[in-house]
Design a protein around this motif. Structure first.
Motif, short mmCIF file in Angstrom:
data_model
loop_
_atom_site.label_atom_id
_atom_site.label_comp_id
_atom_site.label_asym_id
_atom_site.label_seq_id
_atom_site.Cartn_x
_atom_site.Cartn_y
_atom_site.Cartn_z
N ASP A 240 -79.33 -33.54 30.02
CA ASP A 240 -80.56 -34.06 29.43
C ASP A 240 -81.57 -32.92 29.36
O ASP A 240 -81.62 -32.06 30.25
CB ASP A 240 -81.12 -35.21 30.26
N ASP A 241 -82.39 -32.94 28.31
CA ASP A 241 -83.27 -31.79 28.09
C ASP A 241 -84.27 -31.56 29.22
O ASP A 241 -84.61 -30.42 29.53
CB ASP A 241 -83.98 -31.89 26.74
N ASN A 242 -84.74 -32.65 29.87
CA ASN A 242 -85.71 -32.44 30.96
C ASN A 242 -85.05 -31.75 32.15
O ASN A 242 -85.63 -30.86 32.78
CB ASN A 242 -86.35 -33.76 31.38
N LEU A 243 -83.81 -32.14 32.44
CA LEU A 243 -83.08 -31.50 33.54
C LEU A 243 -82.72 -30.06 33.19
O LEU A 243 -82.83 -29.15 34.03
CB LEU A 243 -81.82 -32.31 33.85
N ALA A 244 -82.30 -29.85 31.96
CA ALA A 244 -81.96 -28.48 31.52
C ALA A 244 -83.18 -27.58 31.56
O ALA A 244 -83.11 -26.43 32.02
CB ALA A 244 -81.37 -28.54 30.11
N LEU A 245 -84.31 -28.09 31.10
CA LEU A 245 -85.52 -27.29 31.02
C LEU A 245 -85.97 -26.80 32.40
O LEU A 245 -86.32 -25.63 32.58
CB LEU A 245 -86.64 -28.10 30.36
N ILE A 246 -85.94 -27.68 33.40
CA ILE A 246 -86.40 -27.27 34.72
C ILE A 246 -85.42 -26.29 35.36
O ILE A 246 -85.81 -25.41 36.13
CB ILE A 246 -86.65 -28.50 35.63
N ASN A 247 -84.13 -26.39 35.01
CA ASN A 247 -83.15 -25.46 35.57
C ASN A 247 -83.27 -24.06 34.99
O ASN A 247 -82.82 -23.09 35.61
CB ASN A 247 -81.73 -26.00 35.38
N VAL A 248 -83.86 -23.95 33.80
CA VAL A 248 -84.10 -22.63 33.23
C VAL A 248 -85.02 -21.80 34.12
O VAL A 248 -84.94 -20.57 34.15
CB VAL A 248 -84.69 -22.76 31.80
N ALA A 249 -85.86 -22.49 34.91
CA ALA A 249 -86.76 -21.78 35.82
C ALA A 249 -85.98 -20.98 36.86
O ALA A 249 -86.45 -19.96 37.36
CB ALA A 249 -87.69 -22.77 36.52
N TYR A 250 -84.78 -21.45 37.19
CA TYR A 250 -83.97 -20.77 38.20
C TYR A 250 -82.88 -19.92 37.56
O TYR A 250 -82.58 -18.82 38.03
CB TYR A 250 -83.35 -21.80 39.13
N TYR A 251 -82.29 -20.45 36.49
CA TYR A 251 -81.22 -19.72 35.79
C TYR A 251 -81.77 -19.25 34.45
O TYR A 251 -81.63 -19.94 33.43
CB TYR A 251 -80.00 -20.62 35.59
N SER A 252 -82.36 -18.07 34.43
CA SER A 252 -83.02 -17.59 33.22
C SER A 252 -82.05 -17.14 32.15
O SER A 252 -82.45 -16.90 31.00
CB SER A 252 -83.97 -16.43 33.57
N ASN A 253 -80.77 -17.05 32.49
CA ASN A 253 -79.79 -16.53 31.52
C ASN A 253 -79.05 -17.63 30.78
O ASN A 253 -77.96 -17.41 30.24
CB ASN A 253 -78.77 -15.62 32.22
N ILE A 254 -79.60 -18.86 30.76
CA ILE A 254 -78.96 -19.94 30.01
C ILE A 254 -79.81 -20.33 28.82
O ILE A 254 -81.04 -20.19 28.83
CB ILE A 254 -78.68 -21.18 30.89
N ASP A 255 -79.14 -20.83 27.80
CA ASP A 255 -79.82 -21.31 26.59
C ASP A 255 -79.64 -22.82 26.51
O ASP A 255 -78.55 -23.35 26.74
CB ASP A 255 -79.23 -20.66 25.34
N ILE A 256 -80.72 -23.51 26.16
CA ILE A 256 -80.70 -24.98 26.11
C ILE A 256 -81.30 -25.50 24.79
O ILE A 256 -81.75 -26.63 24.72
CB ILE A 256 -81.47 -25.59 27.30
N HIS A 257 -81.28 -24.66 23.75
CA HIS A 257 -81.99 -24.99 22.52
C HIS A 257 -81.17 -25.78 21.49
O HIS A 257 -81.69 -26.16 20.46
CB HIS A 257 -82.51 -23.70 21.86
#
Length: 498
Positions: A240-257
């Motif tokens: 889900d985009d909300n879960l993916a978005l917050i995980n980008v804060a820790y894993y900066s090398n992932i794309d969720i777009h």
């Protein structure tokens, strides 16, 4: 807190005894969980026979008679976890507010496996499932959903290319999947039993080609799959985009777009034969969404990237280790002096000072165990801000209180008296015991007996009674003190190993 606590508290004086709680979850953001590699294979996991109809007849009236709401939620970095000694989580905090609104105590059950959550609900093991659940037609055949509280979209989670920081966005997009059609022939891991699997099946029809959908076991979290994408262990997952978005804060090398779905509704689930509970939850949801509280909590857990990053990197985050505070070793050592579970003593230390050795109350109590100057002198503490001295002094005082209440025959009840005395002094409890005896209650029982009259000692009718020797007492404070320590101790038991 009712008598149902007793079965839990019997395990408190456990020196040398085995742990009675279910094994705590071990998935930890950032950990190398090589032992869990095989668990991505769902075929290795037990198969749960689906229970699609309620096996019990429990609605709001029965829950209120019981006195507590039993809620199932997930153990993850957003729903329910322990951080610096404090139980936290989006669903956890909302559930506390719901239970308070309904006038009930709250009991949390942790969802270990997504495959069995609806079974547990229909079997009566919980009353409500408060989880990040997408409302789908298939799920509505098994349970009844509340009104939705959040809208999300499913997105593809994939690793950014090497040297992505040196690339422009349009260059990156040429090297990753931006169109779902390009998933044809690709291997995507999603959690078994999740709405992500159903979405990928439908997507295959929509794009006219096959995606290789790999079902990870139901006890593998979406966060764990995101972590594996970030580490290059798998190529793709869905979140889900909300879960993916917050995980980008820790894993900066992932794309969720890359979106994979239209907006979808997130709601909580109750049994199909619990319409009154559903109505009550919906009324509460409607009310709380008009207040700032809901948005504040959503911001805290899904939009505040700094808080997310801080907690998942902390050694005092329950998903990342087995530590409650910087003083765990001292607490464990001192707990042995009392023959207590160290997590119980840790809960009391948190209650007193939130593990701040410099804490000082308006009344002059100081240090980890908030010792008053007279008490500190009595137990030999020269520097109340020294963590070891203060903790040792507090435990000496607790040992005296434990001995003071040796006439209480039940050790579980004796514990409550000792804790309450630490907060209010034994004199006020003796008054409450005398009042209990005068009004035909049990002077050796805490709940609904002595605690009731400790609360009444704020009433002139009772604090001026002839059997009372220590006068007025704001009894709400020691009663809440005991309840909160024991409730937090239950949380610690779920998350922290003995």
């Amino acid at each position: 807190m009712k008598n149902w606590f007793k079965s839990i508290l019997i395990a408190i004086l456990i020196c040398g005894c085995s742990e009675t709680q279910t094994e705590r979850p071990r998935t930890a953001p950032g950990d190398s969980l090589t032992t869990e590699k095989a668990s991505l294979d769902a075929s290795r996991q037990p198969v749960f026979l689906e229970i699609n109809e309620p096996q019990v007849d429990i609605d709001l009236a029965e829950i209120k008679k019981r006195g507590r709401l039993i809620a199932l939620t997930g153990y993850n970095a957003n729903s329910y976890f322990l951080y610096k000694g404090e139980p936290l989580g989006f669903e956890y905090e909302l559930l506390k507010l719901l239970a308070e609104d309904l006038g009930l105590e709250l009991e949390i059950v942790i969802a270990r496996n997504l495959d069995e959550i609806f079974n547990l609900l229909n079997q009566g093991k919980c009353d409500i499932v408060a989880y990040n659940l997408t409302i789908t037609k298939k799920r509505m055949e098994k349970v009844s959903f509340t009104d939705y509280h959040t809208l999300v979209r499913q997105v593809l989670v994939q690793q950014l290319p090497d040297r992505w920081l040196d690339l422009k966005r349009h260059e990156i997009e040429k090297m990753i999947i931006t169109n779902p059609v390009d998933l044809i022939g690709k291997k995507v891991y999603v959690r078994k039993g999740s709405s992500y699997y159903a979405r990928l099946v439908n997507l295959c029809d929509e794009i006219g080609g096959d995606i290789e959908i790999n079902e990870a076991a139901g006890d593998v979290s979406t966060e764990e799959l995101i972590r594996r994408v970030a580490r290059g262990e798998i190529e793709y997952t869905v979140a889900d985009d909300n879960l993916a978005l917050i995980n980008v804060a820790y894993y900066s090398n992932i794309d969720i777009h890359t979106p994979l779905s239209l907006p979808q509704r997130i709601g909580w689930a109750v049994r199909k034969n619990s319409p009154h509970l559903r109505e009550a939850v919906n009324r509460w949801l409607k009310k709380i969404k008009t207040e700032p509280t809901y948005n504040i909590l959503y911001e805290k857990y899904y939009l505040n990237k700094r808080f997310f990053s801080q907690r998942v990197k902390s050694e005092f985050f329950s998903m990342g280790g087995n530590k409650i505070s910087p003083y765990d070793d001292f607490i464990k050592d001192q707990a042995r002096q009392l023959n207590w579970d160290w997590r119980l003593l840790a809960s009391q230390v948190y209650q007193e000072s939130q593990f701040d050795p410099q804490a000082k109350s308006w009344a002059g109590a100081q240090g980890l165990m908030q010792l008053m100057p007279v008490t500190a002198k009595e137990v030999g503490v020269k520097n109340p801000h020294d963590p070891q001295q203060n903790l040792a002094g507090g435990v000496k005082y607790l040992a005296k209180l434990w001995e003071y209440w040796r006439a209480i025959p039940d050790s579980t009840e004796r514990l409550k008296f000792a804790l309450a005395s630490y907060n209010a002094g034994p004199g006020h409890l003796e008054d409450a015991r005398r009042l209990a005896q005068k009004f035909n209650k049990d002077p050796n029982r805490w709940e609904d007996n002595v605690s009731e009259f400790l609360l009444k000692k704020a009433d002139e009718k009772y604090f001026q009674d002839e059997v009372v020797q220590f006068g007025y007492c704001r009894g709400e404070e020691p009663v809440n003190y005991v309840a909160e320590i024991l409730e937090r101790y239950r949380d610690y038991q779920k998350f922290i190993e003995l």
